[in-house]
Enzyme design. Structure first.
Site, PDB file in Angstrom:
ATOM      1  N   ALA A  95       0.818  -1.211   0.000  1.00 43.87           N
ATOM      2  CA  ALA A  95       0.000   0.000   0.000  1.00 43.87           C
ATOM      3  C   ALA A  95       0.848   1.255   0.000  1.00 43.87           C
ATOM      4  O   ALA A  95       0.389   2.334  -0.406  1.00 43.87           O
ATOM      5  CB  ALA A  95      -0.912  -0.001   1.234  1.00 43.87           C
ATOM      6  N   LYS A  96       2.110   1.133   0.437  1.00 41.34           N
ATOM      7  CA  LYS A  96       2.962   2.312   0.578  1.00 41.34           C
ATOM      8  C   LYS A  96       3.437   2.885  -0.756  1.00 41.34           C
ATOM      9  O   LYS A  96       3.966   3.995  -0.794  1.00 41.34           O
ATOM     10  CB  LYS A  96       4.163   1.972   1.463  1.00 41.34           C
ATOM     11  CG  LYS A  96       3.786   1.537   2.873  1.00 41.34           C
ATOM     12  CD  LYS A  96       3.130   2.649   3.656  1.00 41.34           C
ATOM     13  CE  LYS A  96       2.954   2.259   5.115  1.00 41.34           C
ATOM     14  NZ  LYS A  96       2.385   3.365   5.913  1.00 41.34           N
ATOM     15  N   ASP A  97       3.252   2.134  -1.847  1.00 44.32           N
ATOM     16  CA  ASP A  97       3.556   2.711  -3.158  1.00 44.32           C
ATOM     17  C   ASP A  97       2.722   3.968  -3.378  1.00 44.32           C
ATOM     18  O   ASP A  97       3.173   4.942  -3.990  1.00 44.32           O
ATOM     19  CB  ASP A  97       3.235   1.717  -4.280  1.00 44.32           C
ATOM     20  CG  ASP A  97       4.176   0.539  -4.317  1.00 44.32           C
ATOM     21  OD1 ASP A  97       5.100   0.487  -3.483  1.00 44.32           O
ATOM     22  OD2 ASP A  97       3.987  -0.339  -5.174  1.00 44.32           O
TER      23      ASP A  97
END
Length: 325
Positions: free
Chosen positions: A43-45
């Protein structure tokens, strides 16, 4: 022809998949939002791209600059992808409880990795918070994204992930479940969903040893709650600016053992290859199964890929040494 101009254009629009065997005993529909389908497998992309582009627009980040960030690994991966495409240098400062796969992945993408001790207080000059901030001040022209307090983190999920979940469930979602880390994911998605339907329940998952459970229940940040824990990527020993406790309806604590065991069960029972914050999330949901009924539609967000935990949760020796098997 249909193709993406570069890898950054493949971020987002991750699938929603029904869970079956692992949620037997839960009434209602349970759907997993699989963030491992992002190009950096987490999700950190989403926030890596957004924080950089917002800093560029504000003139804070100059061409060719060095980015210095404190990260448990996944945000570093997101930043690394963007740094490659946009031509920045990247230094990732992390702690020594993160898996070797995470550190090797960061190095493979050209990031310099600095490892700090885990068992020190946030204000300790050896902590990865302190080291990242100090390095960003010492390196000329460096920029410190600070995912914990940078509200571009929360805004990303408010404008992107939350709407995806709402549209994918046709607005029928009744519960949203996710581990609390920097707070950007849960707070951004919660704000969007609550605006659409205030009755949607937001459930945060927290490992024992983190400060969030007590902070949620009392409003008190108590350093006495801080204890070592193994689960990666969720839980905190600080209260980041991205955490909006007012949007959360319940915080459920999960043991390291249950997080690890359910991470393995997700792979074996559902064919879903995710990390141990996802195992913690499904364990927390199962602890709350008696609060659900057959009309409920639960969305649970799985943060990242199991490929980063091969030598940990997916290794029998590692599990056995910790009494988890």
């Amino acid at each position: 022809m249909k193709y993406a101009p570069n890898i950054l254009h493949t971020i987002g629009n991750t699938p929603l998949v029904r869970l079956n065997k692992i949620v037997q005993g839960i009434e209602g529909l349970v759907l997993a939002k699989l963030e491992s389908f992002n190009p950096g497998n987490s999700a950190k992309d989403r926030i890596g791209l957004r924080m950089i582009e917002d800093a560029e627009r504000e003139g804070i980040l100059k061409p060719g600059a060095t980015i210095v960030e404190g990260t448990s690994g996944n945000t570093g991966m997101g930043l690394a992808l963007v740094a490659i495409i946009k031509g920045y240098k990247l230094i990732c400062v992390t702690n020594d409880k993160q898996s070797e796969q995470k550190l090797d992945s960061l190095r493979a993408l050209g990031a310099q990795v600095v490892v700090c001790p885990t068992e020190v207080l946030p204000e300790d000059p050896r902590s990865y918070y302190s080291v990242a901030k100090r390095m960003s001040q010492e390196i000329p022209g460096a920029w410190y994204p600070n995912q914990y307090d940078n509200l571009s983190n929360q805004l990303t999920h408010y404008q992107q992930t939350g709407p995806e979940i709402w549209h994918q469930t046709d607005g029928k979602i009744t519960h949203f479940v996710v581990g609390i880390g920097t707070g950007g994911t849960i707070s951004g998605i919660a704000r969007y969903l609550k605006e659409k339907n205030p009755r949607i329940k937001i459930i945060g998952i927290d490992p024992f040893g983190s400060v969030y459970k007590k902070y949620f229940e009392t409003g008190v940040y108590d350093q006495n709650e801080i204890k070592p824990y193994i689960t990666e990527g969720i839980g905190e020993d600080v209260i980041p600016a991205n955490v909006d406790i007012s949007l959360i309806d319940h915080v459920e604590q999960v043991t390291d053992k249950d997080a690890a065991i359910y991470t393995r069960k997700l792979a074996r029972q559902e064919g879903i290859w995710v990390g141990n914050s996802s195992g913690a999330a499904i364990a927390g949901l199962l602890q709350l199964k008696d609060t659900l009924d057959k009309s409920d539609v639960v969305v649970i967000l799985f943060h990242d890929s199991g490929s980063r935990y091969i030598n940990k949760m997916f290794n029998d020796d590692w599990m056995t040494k910790r009494g988890f098997l």
